[in-house]
Design an enzyme around this catalytic site. Structure first.
Site, PDB file in Angstrom:
ATOM      1  CD  GLU A  11     -23.953  62.723-118.123  1.00 39.50           C
ATOM      2  OE1 GLU A  11     -23.171  62.250-116.977  1.00 39.50           O
ATOM      3  OE2 GLU A  11     -25.077  63.130-118.035  1.00 39.50           O
ATOM      4  CB  THR A  42     -26.891  60.031-120.885  1.00 36.26           C
ATOM      5  OG1 THR A  42     -27.551  60.567-122.217  1.00 36.26           O
ATOM      6  CG2 THR A  42     -25.938  60.974-119.975  1.00 36.26           C
ATOM      7  NE  ARG A 102     -35.602  53.737-109.953  1.00 37.07           N
ATOM      8  CZ  ARG A 102     -36.021  54.794-109.187  1.00 37.07           C
ATOM      9  NH1 ARG A 102     -36.461  54.033-108.135  1.00 37.07           N
ATOM     10  NH2 ARG A 102     -36.429  55.647-109.496  1.00 37.07           N
ATOM     11  N   GLY A 103     -32.812  54.267-113.193  1.00 36.63           N
ATOM     12  CA  GLY A 103     -33.506  55.113-114.084  1.00 36.63           C
ATOM     13  C   GLY A 103     -34.701  55.541-113.443  1.00 36.63           C
ATOM     14  CB  ALA A 118     -28.710  51.129-109.453  1.00 35.60           C
ATOM     15  CE1 TYR A 139     -29.439  61.010-108.156  1.00 39.80           C
ATOM     16  CE2 TYR A 139     -29.059  59.270-107.289  1.00 39.80           C
ATOM     17  CZ  TYR A 139     -29.430  59.707-108.292  1.00 39.80           C
ATOM     18  OH  TYR A 139     -29.485  58.678-109.427  1.00 39.80           O
ATOM     19  CG  HIS A 143     -32.987  59.146-105.913  1.00 37.89           C
ATOM     20  ND1 HIS A 143     -34.445  59.155-105.846  1.00 37.89           N
ATOM     21  CD2 HIS A 143     -32.853  59.310-107.220  1.00 37.89           C
ATOM     22  CE1 HIS A 143     -34.737  58.706-107.084  1.00 37.89           C
ATOM     23  NE2 HIS A 143     -33.861  59.093-107.855  1.00 37.89           N
ATOM     24  CE  LYS A 159     -26.732  53.899-106.439  1.00 37.46           C
ATOM     25  NZ  LYS A 159     -27.378  54.395-107.419  1.00 37.46           N
ATOM     26  CD  GLN A 170     -29.624  65.113-108.825  1.00 36.48           C
ATOM     27  OE1 GLN A 170     -29.326  65.362-108.175  1.00 36.48           O
ATOM     28  NE2 GLN A 170     -30.519  65.049-109.853  1.00 36.48           N
TER      29      GLN A 170
HETATM   30  P1  FAD Z   1     -31.312  53.629-107.285  1.00 34.31           P
HETATM   31  O1  FAD Z   1     -29.983  53.538-106.869  1.00 34.31           O
HETATM   32  O2  FAD Z   1     -31.961  52.319-107.526  1.00 34.31           O
HETATM   33  O3  FAD Z   1     -32.274  54.390-106.353  1.00 34.31           O
HETATM   34  C1  FAD Z   1     -33.228  54.938-106.626  1.00 34.31           C
HETATM   35  C2  FAD Z   1     -34.228  55.199-105.525  1.00 34.31           C
HETATM   36  O4  FAD Z   1     -34.499  53.918-104.644  1.00 34.31           O
HETATM   37  C3  FAD Z   1     -33.375  56.131-104.365  1.00 34.31           C
HETATM   38  O5  FAD Z   1     -34.246  56.865-103.651  1.00 34.31           O
HETATM   39  C4  FAD Z   1     -32.673  54.997-103.391  1.00 34.31           C
HETATM   40  O6  FAD Z   1     -32.428  55.448-102.221  1.00 34.31           O
HETATM   41  C5  FAD Z   1     -33.836  53.987-103.418  1.00 34.31           C
HETATM   42  N1  FAD Z   1     -33.303  52.614-103.121  1.00 34.31           N
HETATM   43  C6  FAD Z   1     -32.267  52.079-103.686  1.00 34.31           C
HETATM   44  N2  FAD Z   1     -32.059  50.848-103.377  1.00 34.31           N
HETATM   45  C7  FAD Z   1     -33.316  50.627-102.532  1.00 34.31           C
HETATM   46  C8  FAD Z   1     -33.748  49.274-101.906  1.00 34.31           C
HETATM   47  N3  FAD Z   1     -33.059  48.355-101.773  1.00 34.31           N
HETATM   48  N4  FAD Z   1     -34.827  49.543-101.116  1.00 34.31           N
HETATM   49  C9  FAD Z   1     -35.488  50.638-101.134  1.00 34.31           C
HETATM   50  N5  FAD Z   1     -35.210  51.836-101.749  1.00 34.31           N
HETATM   51  C10 FAD Z   1     -34.032  51.847-102.509  1.00 34.31           C
HETATM   52  N6  FAD Z   1     -31.090  58.622-115.844  1.00 34.31           N
HETATM   53  C11 FAD Z   1     -31.159  58.264-117.242  1.00 34.31           C
HETATM   54  O7  FAD Z   1     -32.353  57.871-117.729  1.00 34.31           O
HETATM   55  N7  FAD Z   1     -30.071  58.108-118.189  1.00 34.31           N
HETATM   56  C12 FAD Z   1     -28.893  58.407-117.701  1.00 34.31           C
HETATM   57  O8  FAD Z   1     -28.190  58.288-118.700  1.00 34.31           O
HETATM   58  C13 FAD Z   1     -28.659  59.038-116.452  1.00 34.31           C
HETATM   59  N8  FAD Z   1     -27.498  58.934-115.978  1.00 34.31           N
HETATM   60  C14 FAD Z   1     -27.107  59.548-114.822  1.00 34.31           C
HETATM   61  C15 FAD Z   1     -25.810  59.906-114.126  1.00 34.31           C
HETATM   62  C16 FAD Z   1     -25.519  60.301-112.968  1.00 34.31           C
HETATM   63  C17 FAD Z   1     -24.478  60.691-112.709  1.00 34.31           C
HETATM   64  C18 FAD Z   1     -26.816  60.657-112.107  1.00 34.31           C
HETATM   65  C19 FAD Z   1     -26.528  60.959-110.846  1.00 34.31           C
HETATM   66  C20 FAD Z   1     -28.074  60.327-112.538  1.00 34.31           C
HETATM   67  C21 FAD Z   1     -28.278  59.632-113.976  1.00 34.31           C
HETATM   68  N9  FAD Z   1     -29.654  59.475-114.498  1.00 34.31           N
HETATM   69  C22 FAD Z   1     -29.945  59.133-115.590  1.00 34.31           C
HETATM   70  C23 FAD Z   1     -30.868  59.605-113.517  1.00 34.31           C
HETATM   71  C24 FAD Z   1     -31.254  58.729-112.637  1.00 34.31           C
HETATM   72  O9  FAD Z   1     -31.571  57.450-113.703  1.00 34.31           O
HETATM   73  C25 FAD Z   1     -32.307  58.758-111.640  1.00 34.31           C
HETATM   74  O10 FAD Z   1     -31.981  59.595-110.807  1.00 34.31           O
HETATM   75  C26 FAD Z   1     -33.262  57.679-111.225  1.00 34.31           C
HETATM   76  O11 FAD Z   1     -34.328  57.986-110.605  1.00 34.31           O
HETATM   77  C27 FAD Z   1     -32.383  56.844-110.186  1.00 34.31           C
HETATM   78  O12 FAD Z   1     -31.570  55.939-110.552  1.00 34.31           O
HETATM   79  P2  FAD Z   1     -30.410  55.164-109.812  1.00 34.31           P
HETATM   80  O13 FAD Z   1     -29.500  54.465-110.473  1.00 34.31           O
HETATM   81  O14 FAD Z   1     -29.884  56.235-108.784  1.00 34.31           O
HETATM   82  O15 FAD Z   1     -31.374  54.479-108.796  1.00 34.31           O
END
Ligand code: FAD
Length: 292
Positions: A11, A42, A102-103, A118, A139, A143, A159, A170
Site C-alpha cells: 500500500e 490510498t 465509507r471513510g 461502504a 478490522y 471498527h 459488504k 487494518q
Molecule cells: P463501513 O464498512 O461503512 O463501516 C463503518 C462503521 O459502520 C463500522 O463501525 C460498521 O460496523 C458500521 N456499519 C456498516 N454498515 C452498517 C449499517 N448498515 N448500519 C449500521 N452500521 C453499519 N480511510 C481513508 O480515508 N482513505 C483510505 O484510503 C483508507 N484506506 C483504508 C484501507 C484499509 C485496508 C482499512 C482497513 C481502512 C482504510 N481507511 C481509509 C480507513 C476507513 O476509511 C475508516 O476506518 C472508516 O472509518 C470506515 O470505513 P469503512 O469502509 O470500513 O466503513
C-alpha cells in the site's frame, strides 16, 4: 482443506506535494522486482481531486511498472454523480480494482447521504459495472464505531454480499487477533480471501501515532521493544522490521490468503521484508476450509 499461494501486496499513499510525488515515483521504481500481486493507493476523504492524486498514481503503477493497482475510494462525502464520474474515468484508464470505503467522518463537515456505508458504495459499483473487482476494509480488533465484534462482522458480511471480492485488514500486531477474526468470519459465512495488513513500526513517532489514533492494541512483546529501544532509532527500526517479518512468517505458514504491507512509501521497508520472506510466498500452503 485446499492449497493456494499467499499473495503479497503493498500500500502507498499520495504525497502532499509535487516534490514528494517524485520521491514516491522513485520509491515505486525501487520496488521493481519485488513482484507484488498489486499495489493499492490510498485516498483522503478531505481530498479535492481523486483524479490528480490517487488515480494518477494508480495509473502510473499499472503503466510504468505493469503491476495491478487498487484505487481506494471513500464515499461519505460524495454523491452518486461524483461517483459516476470517477467510475467512468477508472474504466477509461483500465483501472478495474477499487477498495470501496465509507471513510472517516468529520463532525465539522456536512456529509452526503448517498452512500451511508461502504456496503452502499459496493452495491452501487457492482450494479454500475459488475466487472469492477472490489475490495473492502475489515478490522480484526473491531471498527472504533462498532459496539462489538458480532455487530462488526454482521455488517462486514453485508459488504461481501453487496459484492466485495476480498477483504483487507487494518494493521494488527498480534496474529492471534487475526486468526480469531478469520475464524469468526468463516463461522459467519464470509468466505472471500482476507488479506492481513502488516505495518512495520520503524520509529517512535509512528508508534505513538498508532497508539493515539488506531483502534489497535500493541502486545506486551511489542511494548517491550518500544520501551527498550525508544532512544535508539537504529535498534528500534531493526527490532520493528524483525517483528513484522516474524508476523509474516507465521501468517504465511498458517495459510493466510495474503499479506498486505503498509509500506509508508518506503521502498527500503518493502525490499527488506521481501528479502527476508520471499521464498515463503513461492510455496503453496494448505489452507483450512472457509478461506478462499
Ligand atoms: P463501513 O464498512 O461503512 O463501516 C463503518 C462503521 O459502520 C463500522 O463501525 C460498521 O460496523 C458500521 N456499519 C456498516 N454498515 C452498517 C449499517 N448498515 N448500519 C449500521 N452500521 C453499519 N480511510 C481513508 O480515508 N482513505 C483510505 O484510503 C483508507 N484506506 C483504508 C484501507 C484499509 C485496508 C482499512 C482497513 C481502512 C482504510 N481507511 C481509509 C480507513 C476507513 O476509511 C475508516 O476506518 C472508516 O472509518 C470506515 O470505513 P469503512 O469502509 O470500513 O466503513
Amino acid at each position: 482443506m485446499q492449497s493456494a499461494k499467499t499473495s503479497l501486496s503493498f500500500e502507498v499513499f499520495p504525497p502532499t506535494s509535487k516534490a514528494t510525488n517524485d520521491s514516491l515515483f522513485t520509491s515505486l521504481k525501487q520496488m521493481e522486482g519485488l513482484s507484488p500481486d498489486f499495489i493499492s493507493v490510498t485516498c483522503s476523504n478531505r481530498q479535492t481531486s481523486l483524479e490528480d492524486s490517487t488515480v494518477k498514481i494508480a495509473e502510473h503503477i499499472q503503466q510504468q511498472h505493469q503491476v495491478d493497482s487498487i484505487v481506494h475510494l471513500t464515499a461519505a462525502y460524495l454523491n452518486e454523480e461524483e461517483v459516476d464520474t470517477i467510475l467512468t474515468s477508472l474504466q477509461q484508464k483500465g483501472l478495474q480494482h477499487i477498495l470501496a470505503l465509507r471513510g472517516d467522518l468529520y463532525p465539522d463537515v456536512q456529509r452526503n447521504n448517498d452512500f451511508l456505508y461502504a456496503s452502499d458504495l459496493i452495491a452501487y459499483i457492482k450494479h454500475w459495472d459488475p466487472s469492477f473487482s472490489i475490495s473492502a476494509a475489515c478490522y480484526p480488533q473491531g471498527h472504533p464505531e462498532s459496539s462489538d465484534t458480532v455487530e462488526d462482522i454482521h455488517y462486514l458480511k453485508q459488504k461481501v454480499e453487496a459484492g466485495a471480492d476480498q477483504l483487507i485488514t487494518q494493521m494488527f500486531f498480534d496474529n492471534q487477533h487475526f486468526y480469531q477474526f478469520q475464524e469468526n468470519c468463516w463461522l459467519a459465512g464470509i468466505n472471500v480471501p482476507i488479506l492481513a495488513g502488516i505495518m512495520p513500526i520503524i520509529n517512535k513517532r509512528q508508534a505513538e501515532r498508532i497508539l493515539r489514533t488506531a483502534n489497535v492494541q500493541l502486545p506486551k512483546k511489542f511494548m517491550a521493544i518500544l520501551d527498550k529501544y525508544a532512544d535508539n532509532p537504529v535498534a528500534l527500526r531493526d527490532a520493528g522490521m524483525a517483528y513484522a517479518v516474524d508476523q509474516i512468517v507465521d501468517l504465511v505458514t498458517q495459510g493466510a490468503s495474503g499479506i498486505h504491507l503498509y509500506t509508508m512509501n518506503n521502498a527500503s521497508i518493502a525490499r527488506t521484508i521481501y528479502k527476508a520472506t520471499h521464498s515463503l510466498f513461492d510455496l503453496e500452503t494448505i489452507t483450512a476450509v472457509g478461506s478462499a
